[in-house]
Design a protein around this motif. Structure first.
Motif, short mmCIF file in Angstrom:
data_model
loop_
_atom_site.label_atom_id
_atom_site.label_comp_id
_atom_site.label_asym_id
_atom_site.label_seq_id
_atom_site.Cartn_x
_atom_site.Cartn_y
_atom_site.Cartn_z
N MET A 49 -43.10 83.18 2.68
CA MET A 49 -42.34 81.87 2.45
C MET A 49 -43.02 80.80 2.80
O MET A 49 -43.09 79.86 2.01
N PHE A 50 -43.96 81.01 3.92
CA PHE A 50 -44.80 79.73 3.98
C PHE A 50 -46.02 79.30 2.98
O PHE A 50 -46.09 78.22 2.46
N ALA A 51 -46.29 80.39 2.56
CA ALA A 51 -47.54 80.33 1.40
C ALA A 51 -46.62 80.04 0.22
O ALA A 51 -47.28 78.95 -0.63
N HIS A 52 -45.45 80.52 0.00
CA HIS A 52 -45.23 80.12 -1.37
C HIS A 52 -44.47 78.38 -1.22
O HIS A 52 -44.78 77.64 -2.21
N ASP A 53 -44.12 77.93 -0.05
CA ASP A 53 -43.68 76.61 0.30
C ASP A 53 -44.73 75.87 0.04
O ASP A 53 -44.74 74.80 -0.39
N THR A 54 -46.09 76.44 0.60
CA THR A 54 -47.18 75.48 0.67
C THR A 54 -47.62 75.20 -0.78
O THR A 54 -47.91 74.18 -1.26
N TRP A 55 -47.61 76.45 -1.63
CA TRP A 55 -48.10 76.21 -3.09
C TRP A 55 -47.03 75.32 -3.77
O TRP A 55 -47.55 74.39 -4.66
N PHE A 56 -45.68 75.41 -3.35
CA PHE A 56 -44.76 74.63 -4.30
C PHE A 56 -45.27 73.06 -3.98
O PHE A 56 -44.72 72.22 -4.89
N TYR A 57 -45.20 72.96 -2.71
CA TYR A 57 -45.36 71.45 -2.14
C TYR A 57 -46.35 70.94 -3.03
O TYR A 57 -46.14 69.71 -3.49
N TYR A 108 -38.64 75.35 1.00
CA TYR A 108 -38.03 75.94 2.23
C TYR A 108 -38.02 75.22 3.26
O TYR A 108 -37.12 75.07 4.18
N PHE A 109 -39.24 74.65 3.77
CA PHE A 109 -39.56 74.12 4.98
C PHE A 109 -39.82 72.56 4.80
O PHE A 109 -40.44 72.20 3.76
N ARG A 110 -39.58 71.58 5.94
CA ARG A 110 -40.21 70.26 5.70
C ARG A 110 -41.33 70.09 6.41
O ARG A 110 -41.90 68.58 6.75
N VAL A 111 -42.09 71.16 6.59
CA VAL A 111 -43.52 70.84 7.53
C VAL A 111 -44.44 70.03 6.76
O VAL A 111 -44.78 69.21 7.17
N TRP A 112 -44.61 70.36 5.38
CA TRP A 112 -45.77 69.60 4.59
C TRP A 112 -45.22 68.25 4.35
O TRP A 112 -46.03 67.19 4.31
#
Length: 250
Positions: free
Chosen positions: A107-115, A228-232
């Protein structure tokens, strides 16, 4: 790998790609259709004047289903028949703690790519050529989850198929990743917040993306890029918070 395939193998791989395309299309219709029906019940009239827009969303999404389905189907065939991937079925092959960790890694890898691809899509030329298709949904509806130009759909379609070659994952956890991806993709675009305020405004909610967060992206464009996440978004200063109270009619 593909160069060594004989004719029967090619036909099997093509058949798997076609079957996966149908599966992705049916998954889209059932998930978006189900949440659209929920919207009709919970927010009656919200989509009443959006018929032409919804029709366009469905057409683009069904095209995206093929773009997502073809690589996924070929990879699925390669996993079953040739052992290409790192998908495993024996739950004892890796420690049990790897199950939740692998879920987070994917999920984090997908989120990073998506961002980062999403931010790139907002540069003037990529936006004009491709991403404008998705932002033509004003306001977005449950049917807009996969309403992408083929270029944008391709950037999203390669992530999970690439990860299964690199990161071990149990087949059940992979199914959970795909389920979360589907649910979040639809619910973030419904035009109303399905999750309770207690979660959305909690400390946990400050790091998660729901419709209240993504709606602001569709209104302001240059913020709230995550999946998914607001990290980036927080690291890069692109987090504009949540839509104003009452935006969804609550």
């Amino acid at each position: 790998m593909l160069e060594s395939l004989d004719h029967p193998a090619w036909f099997a791989a093509i058949g798997s790609a076609a079957a996966m395309t149908v599966i992705v299309a049916v998954r889209y219709v059932l998930s978006s259709g189900g949440f659209a029906l929920a919207t009709r019940s919970v927010r009656p009239g919200l989509y009443d004047k959006l018929g032409p827009q919804i029709g366009a969303e469905i057409r683009w999404s069904l095209l995206s289903a093929a773009i997502y389905g073809v690589p996924a189907g070929i990879v699925a065939w390669g996993w079953r028949e040739r052992g290409w991937t790192r998908i495993y079925t024996d739950i004892g092959e890796f420690p049990l703690w790897w199950l939740p960790v692998s879920l987070f890694v994917y999920m984090f890898a997908h989120d990073t790519w998506f961002y980062w691809t999403h931010r790139w899509m907002h540069a003037p030329r990529p936006f004009r050529i491709a991403h404008a298709v998705h932002h033509a949904s004003r306001p977005p509806t449950a049917w807009a989850a996969m309403a992408f130009h083929p270029i944008e759909a391709l950037t999203g379609a390669v992530v999970i198929p690439a990860l299964v070659f690199l990161v071990p994952i149990h087949i059940a956890v992979l199914g959970l990743v795909l389920t979360i991806m589907t649910i979040m993709g639809v619910t973030n675009h419904m035009g109303w917040e399905i999750f309770p305020r207690a979660l959305v405004h909690s400390r946990l909610g400050q790091w998660l993306i729901t419709a209240s967060h993504h709606q602001l992206h569709h209104e302001k464009y240059r913020c709230n890029y995550g999946l998914y996440f607001r990290v980036w978004d927080r690291i890069c200063g692109t987090d504009a918070g949540l839509a104003k109270p009452g935006w969804d009619g609550r």
